[in-house]
Scaffold this motif. Structure first.
Motif, PDB file in Angstrom:
ATOM      1  N   PHE A   1       0.843  -1.199   0.000  1.00 19.79           N
ATOM      2  CA  PHE A   1       0.000   0.000   0.000  1.00 19.79           C
ATOM      3  C   PHE A   1       0.875   1.244   0.000  1.00 19.79           C
ATOM      4  O   PHE A   1       1.734   1.408   0.866  1.00 19.79           O
ATOM      5  CB  PHE A   1      -0.936   0.013   1.218  1.00 19.79           C
ATOM      6  N   PRO A   2       0.660   2.144  -0.978  1.00 16.57           N
ATOM      7  CA  PRO A   2       1.458   3.375  -1.044  1.00 16.57           C
ATOM      8  C   PRO A   2       1.373   4.180   0.253  1.00 16.57           C
ATOM      9  O   PRO A   2       0.361   4.137   0.949  1.00 16.57           O
ATOM     10  CB  PRO A   2       0.816   4.146  -2.200  1.00 16.57           C
ATOM     11  N   TRP A   3       2.419   4.887   0.526  1.00 15.48           N
ATOM     12  CA  TRP A   3       2.556   5.802   1.665  1.00 15.48           C
ATOM     13  C   TRP A   3       2.732   5.083   2.989  1.00 15.48           C
ATOM     14  O   TRP A   3       3.374   5.603   3.887  1.00 15.48           O
ATOM     15  CB  TRP A   3       1.394   6.788   1.765  1.00 15.48           C
ATOM     16  N   LEU A   4       2.160   3.906   3.158  1.00 11.73           N
ATOM     17  CA  LEU A   4       2.325   3.153   4.394  1.00 11.73           C
ATOM     18  C   LEU A   4       3.377   2.061   4.247  1.00 11.73           C
ATOM     19  O   LEU A   4       3.899   1.561   5.230  1.00 11.73           O
ATOM     20  CB  LEU A   4       0.993   2.524   4.823  1.00 11.73           C
ATOM     21  N   ASN A   5       3.637   1.673   2.993  1.00  9.87           N
ATOM     22  CA  ASN A   5       4.623   0.634   2.681  1.00  9.87           C
ATOM     23  C   ASN A   5       4.396  -0.651   3.466  1.00  9.87           C
ATOM     24  O   ASN A   5       5.331  -1.251   3.975  1.00  9.87           O
ATOM     25  CB  ASN A   5       6.045   1.156   2.870  1.00  9.87           C
TER      26      ASN A   5
ATOM     27  N   MET B   1      -1.506   1.648  -8.536  1.00 16.42           N
ATOM     28  CA  MET B   1      -1.360   2.149  -7.170  1.00 16.42           C
ATOM     29  C   MET B   1       0.026   2.760  -6.955  1.00 16.42           C
ATOM     30  O   MET B   1       0.171   3.703  -6.178  1.00 16.42           O
ATOM     31  CB  MET B   1      -1.602   1.033  -6.155  1.00 16.42           C
ATOM     32  N   ALA B   2       1.030   2.268  -7.659  1.00 11.36           N
ATOM     33  CA  ALA B   2       2.386   2.820  -7.544  1.00 11.36           C
ATOM     34  C   ALA B   2       2.465   4.239  -8.098  1.00 11.36           C
ATOM     35  O   ALA B   2       3.409   4.974  -7.801  1.00 11.36           O
ATOM     36  CB  ALA B   2       3.386   1.922  -8.272  1.00 11.36           C
ATOM     37  N   ASN B   3       1.471   4.646  -8.883  1.00 14.28           N
ATOM     38  CA  ASN B   3       1.447   5.980  -9.473  1.00 14.28           C
ATOM     39  C   ASN B   3       0.558   6.954  -8.719  1.00 14.28           C
ATOM     40  O   ASN B   3       0.358   8.079  -9.178  1.00 14.28           O
ATOM     41  CB  ASN B   3       0.960   5.890 -10.933  1.00 14.28           C
ATOM     42  N   TRP B   4       0.002   6.525  -7.599  1.00 15.60           N
ATOM     43  CA  TRP B   4      -0.842   7.433  -6.831  1.00 15.60           C
ATOM     44  C   TRP B   4      -0.035   8.668  -6.450  1.00 15.60           C
ATOM     45  O   TRP B   4       1.114   8.573  -6.034  1.00 15.60           O
ATOM     46  CB  TRP B   4      -1.389   6.745  -5.599  1.00 15.60           C
ATOM     47  N   THR B   5      -0.648   9.826  -6.587  1.00 15.01           N
ATOM     48  CA  THR B   5       0.051  11.101  -6.469  1.00 15.01           C
ATOM     49  C   THR B   5       0.053  11.645  -5.036  1.00 15.01           C
ATOM     50  O   THR B   5      -0.753  11.237  -4.197  1.00 15.01           O
ATOM     51  CB  THR B   5      -0.607  12.147  -7.381  1.00 15.01           C
ATOM     52  N   ASP B   6       0.946  12.615  -4.827  1.00 21.69           N
ATOM     53  CA  ASP B   6       0.953  13.332  -3.553  1.00 21.69           C
ATOM     54  C   ASP B   6      -0.358  14.093  -3.369  1.00 21.69           C
ATOM     55  O   ASP B   6      -0.846  14.236  -2.247  1.00 21.69           O
ATOM     56  CB  ASP B   6       2.134  14.302  -3.486  1.00 21.69           C
ATOM     57  N   ARG B   7      -0.926  14.576  -4.461  1.00 17.78           N
ATOM     58  CA  ARG B   7      -2.211  15.277  -4.402  1.00 17.78           C
ATOM     59  C   ARG B   7      -3.303  14.338  -3.871  1.00 17.78           C
ATOM     60  O   ARG B   7      -4.135  14.737  -3.059  1.00 17.78           O
ATOM     61  CB  ARG B   7      -2.574  15.801  -5.784  1.00 17.78           C
ATOM     62  N   LEU B   8      -3.281  13.086  -4.317  1.00 14.89           N
ATOM     63  CA  LEU B   8      -4.243  12.098  -3.826  1.00 14.89           C
ATOM     64  C   LEU B   8      -4.020  11.835  -2.346  1.00 14.89           C
ATOM     65  O   LEU B   8      -4.975  11.779  -1.566  1.00 14.89           O
ATOM     66  CB  LEU B   8      -4.136  10.795  -4.615  1.00 14.89           C
ATOM     67  N   ARG B   9      -2.774  11.690  -1.949  1.00 12.88           N
ATOM     68  CA  ARG B   9      -2.484  11.457  -0.527  1.00 12.88           C
ATOM     69  C   ARG B   9      -3.017  12.602   0.327  1.00 12.88           C
ATOM     70  O   ARG B   9      -3.656  12.378   1.358  1.00 12.88           O
ATOM     71  CB  ARG B   9      -0.985  11.294  -0.297  1.00 12.88           C
TER      72      ARG B   9
END
Length: 163
Positions: free
Chosen positions: A8-12, A35-43
């Motif tokens: 999971f992105p951001w949580l690794n 999911m690897a391309n999820w943006t900082d804007r999305l986060r």
């Protein structure tokens, strides 16, 4: 055949891939890969929407620590969520099942389209992912989260953070 787990992105952290709700099209691996391309804007949008949900919860029931965690700003929120699984749908939709620590009796769903569209944040509904985009404010913290934060962000500010 889909992979059993993805990071999971951001949580690794590895999370389970759940395909039990879906009729597979054969394209779901594309949504998982994206999911690897999820943006900082999305986060940022996800953090703000979850923070708005947290604030609405503490306002609705008058909650205070220790019944809810002390979370004073959106960028702290993901530390208080456990992602259980992800459900891919087609080429670009992912539904995330998460357990927020401020609402352990209620599983959350987050619906994400593409790499940067937050469609839904709220209680588990079990809808088809394409339906989440039609849910307006109220049940959907992905809508109007800035207004909710502006109205309620003062609530946890006087609380002491745990040491």
């Amino acid at each position: 055949m889909l992979t059993e787990n993805v990071v999971f992105p951001w949580l690794n952290v590895p999370v389970q891939v759940d395909s039990s709700f879906s009729d597979l099209t054969g394209e779901e691996h594309l949504a998982l890969r994206n999911m690897a391309n999820w943006t900082d804007r999305l986060r940022t949008a996800l953090e703000r929407a979850c923070f708005a949900d947290y604030l609405m919860k503490i306002e609705a029931i008058g909650a205070q620590p220790p019944t809810v965690p002390v979370i004073k700003c959106p960028n702290e929120i993901l530390n208080h969520v456990r992602v259980e699984s992800v459900r891919p749908e087609g080429v670009d939709l992912i539904v995330v099942y998460a357990e927020p620590s401020w609402q352990i009796d209620l599983c959350h769903e987050w619906c994400i389209g593409g790499s940067d569209r937050l469609l839904y944040v709220g209680p588990f509904l079990g809808y088809s992912p394409s339906s989440y985009a039609t849910i307006e404010a109220g049940m959907n913290s992905a809508r109007n989260y800035d207004e909710t934060i502006a109205r309620l962000a003062h609530l946890p500010q006087g609380w002491n953070s745990p040491t």
